[in-house]
Design a protein around this motif. Structure first.
Motif, PDB file in Angstrom:
ATOM      1  N   SER A   1       0.940  -1.312  -0.039  1.00 58.32           N
ATOM      2  CA  SER A   1      -0.063  -0.071   0.103  1.00 58.32           C
ATOM      3  C   SER A   1       0.824   1.504  -0.039  1.00 58.32           C
TER       4      SER A   1
ATOM      5  N   TYR B   1       1.401   4.576  -2.880  1.00 59.74           N
ATOM      6  CA  TYR B   1       1.227   6.215  -2.640  1.00 59.74           C
ATOM      7  C   TYR B   1       2.224   6.935  -2.973  1.00 59.74           C
TER       8      TYR B   1
ATOM      9  N   ALA C   1      -4.855   4.054   5.734  1.00 59.05           N
ATOM     10  CA  ALA C   1      -6.030   3.622   5.040  1.00 59.05           C
ATOM     11  C   ALA C   1      -6.689   4.749   4.622  1.00 59.05           C
TER      12      ALA C   1
ATOM     13  N   PHE D   1      -4.441   7.377   2.319  1.00 64.07           N
ATOM     14  CA  PHE D   1      -4.623   6.689   0.894  1.00 64.07           C
ATOM     15  C   PHE D   1      -6.083   7.015   0.319  1.00 64.07           C
ATOM     16  N   GLY D   2      -7.039   6.933   0.990  1.00 63.01           N
ATOM     17  CA  GLY D   2      -8.533   7.050   0.753  1.00 63.01           C
ATOM     18  C   GLY D   2      -8.753   8.605   0.322  1.00 63.01           C
TER      19      GLY D   2
ATOM     20  N   SER E   1      -4.176  14.195   3.620  1.00 61.03           N
ATOM     21  CA  SER E   1      -3.626  12.998   3.294  1.00 61.03           C
ATOM     22  C   SER E   1      -2.305  13.094   3.752  1.00 61.03           C
TER      23      SER E   1
ATOM     24  N   SER F   1      -6.008   1.787  -0.141  1.00 64.78           N
ATOM     25  CA  SER F   1      -6.256   2.104   1.252  1.00 64.78           C
ATOM     26  C   SER F   1      -7.088   0.898   1.575  1.00 64.78           C
TER      27      SER F   1
END
Length: 439
Positions: free
Chosen positions: A248, A252, A310, A313-314, A328, A396
């Motif tokens: 993940s 990003y 999470a 990233f979302g 973010s 995310s």
């Protein structure tokens, strides 16, 4: 012993020297050897006539070398002691960087980037694992958190000095940069060999925070019990959780600037400022979350951090405007290197000071698999959807899976190490964990 007499004259515990040198090892092994490539890539790509696929191939070669030695380096450190392995690893990394600067084609550059990765894996993993021998359980998270700041320090310094070197030496300045990186790293190898010690007992000391010699370690071959690493269900569980972070976060980080420019309306300069903000915020995140894991426990800290990432990233995908991007970036910066720090501390908790480097090396293999897969999967999704948003949402979701997986993790609670280990071992048959603590 001369060093022992020197330590008695110090106004502080020698563990803090170990921690300082360990942080510098991370600075060289990851900061210069891996992140240095990002900084010198544009002129290096032009100088060697590389296309984007080949440029990515050099990064992959470095990662493959790192993965190959992250497991073996940790195992060698557990058997022969981290000091000699770290020194050898830094020396190999320095040689790889020097020869990268001399490369004149893609194949030769790929070979030397792989060699650099081998040296990085052989030095970074044992350096982080070494901290388990010098700090008791309730302080390992804090110590590991300080250790990972070596990467943040490198990002800050590289961002300041590499552009200057490139402007002074022109497009061949990338070669000068690799030479300088190599010189610094070989200096760190000498420093590591001179100051590092495998155990506090070598200097007649106890680990920081220890009331008695209950966590002393020795490096005799017959004292090893490899089953406690490679046949432990808890360690495998930890490794599978680590995959989520590798997969993940790299999506990003890889597409951060591109997404801001192509879909967020940012300029290169404004995206760079936001990236720098994230870098400064990440400087102390490992320390902060390592301390949190010392207080609340490793499992709870991992769950919280995965949820924060999470959300980061979302937000990046679902709130494509300056407030969303800034929030973010802040969330990720405040948690960026926390998971590696907590993982290093957890390996010390589960396996003890002697086998902590081997355990950390083993779970780093899982992390690396996730890290290698993330950008490729994200790129395929982005090409198919003509947007990076779905890939960021995938990141995310995977981070959220990491949080769920962490909630089921069995780790030792903070407190008295021997009592905690005994409590954990009550379920060792179920999880295949055969912990060996030297007394």
């Amino acid at each position: 012993m001369q060093t022992g007499n020197f330590t008695k004259a110090l106004p502080f515990h020698y563990a803090w020297v170990i921690l300082a040198v360990g942080t510098l090892v991370v600075f060289g092994a990851l900061g210069l050897a891996r992140f240095g490539y990002t900084m010198v890539l544009p002129p290096m790509q032009l100088g060697l006539g590389l296309n984007n696929t080949q440029a990515g191939g050099l990064a992959t070669a470095n990662l493959v070398g790192y993965l190959a030695l992250s497991v073996l380096g940790g195992a060698l450190a557990a058997r022969y002691g981290p000091r000699v392995v770290i020194t050898a690893g830094l020396s190999v990394a320095a040689a790889g960087m020097l020869l990268t600067g001399l490369a004149h084609s893609f194949p030769s550059a790929a070979v030397w980037r792989a060699v650099t990765g081998i040296g990085s894996g052989a030095s970074n993993v044992p350096a982080m694992g070494l901290l388990a021998a010098w700090f008791v359980q309730k302080r390992r998270g804090m110590a590991a958190g300080i250790g990972v700041t070596g990467s943040s320090l490198a990002l800050i310094l590289l961002g300041q000095f590499v552009p200057h070197l490139l402007s002074v030496y022109g497009w061949n300045g990338w070669r000068i940069c690799w030479f300088i990186f190599a010189a610094i790293t070989i200096g760190l190898a000498v420093l590591a060999f001179t100051l590092l010690r495998n155990c506090p007992s070598e200097l007649g000391l106890l680990p920081v925070g220890a009331a008695s010699n209950r966590e002393a370690c020795s490096y005799k071959v017959n004292a090893l019990n490899w089953r406690s690493v490679y046949r432990s269900g808890v360690v495998w569980h930890l490794g599978l959780i680590y995959v989520a972070f590798g997969f993940s976060y790299i999506i990003y980080m890889t597409f951060f600037t591109k997404y801001l420019i192509s879909e967020g309306g940012y300029t290169q300069q404004s995206a760079g400022r936001l990236f720098m903000l994230m870098g400064w915020l990440s400087l102390f995140c490992g320390v902060a979350w390592g301390w949190v894991s010392d207080i609340l426990g490793r499992k709870i800290a991992l769950v919280i951090v995965y949820i924060i990432q999470a959300a980061s990233f979302g937000l990046f995908a679902l709130w494509p405007s300056s407030p969303g991007f800034i929030l973010s970036s802040v969330l990720f910066g405040l948690s960026a290197w926390s998971i590696p720090a907590i993982m290093a501390a957890t390996c010390g908790d589960l396996l003890g000071p002697r086998l902590a480097p081997a355990g950390l090396g083993f779970i780093t293999l899982f992390f690396g698999i996730g890290q290698a897969a993330g950008p490729s999967v994200a790129g395929i999704i982005a090409d198919a959807s003509h947007s990076l948003s779905p890939a960021l949402l995938l990141a995310s979701g995977v981070a959220l899976i990491g949080a769920i997986g962490s909630s089921f993790l069995r780790t030792t609670p903070t407190g008295s190490p021997d009592k905690d280990v005994s409590a954990e071992l009550s379920g060792k048959k179920k999880y295949g964990l055969d912990l060996h603590i030297h007394k």
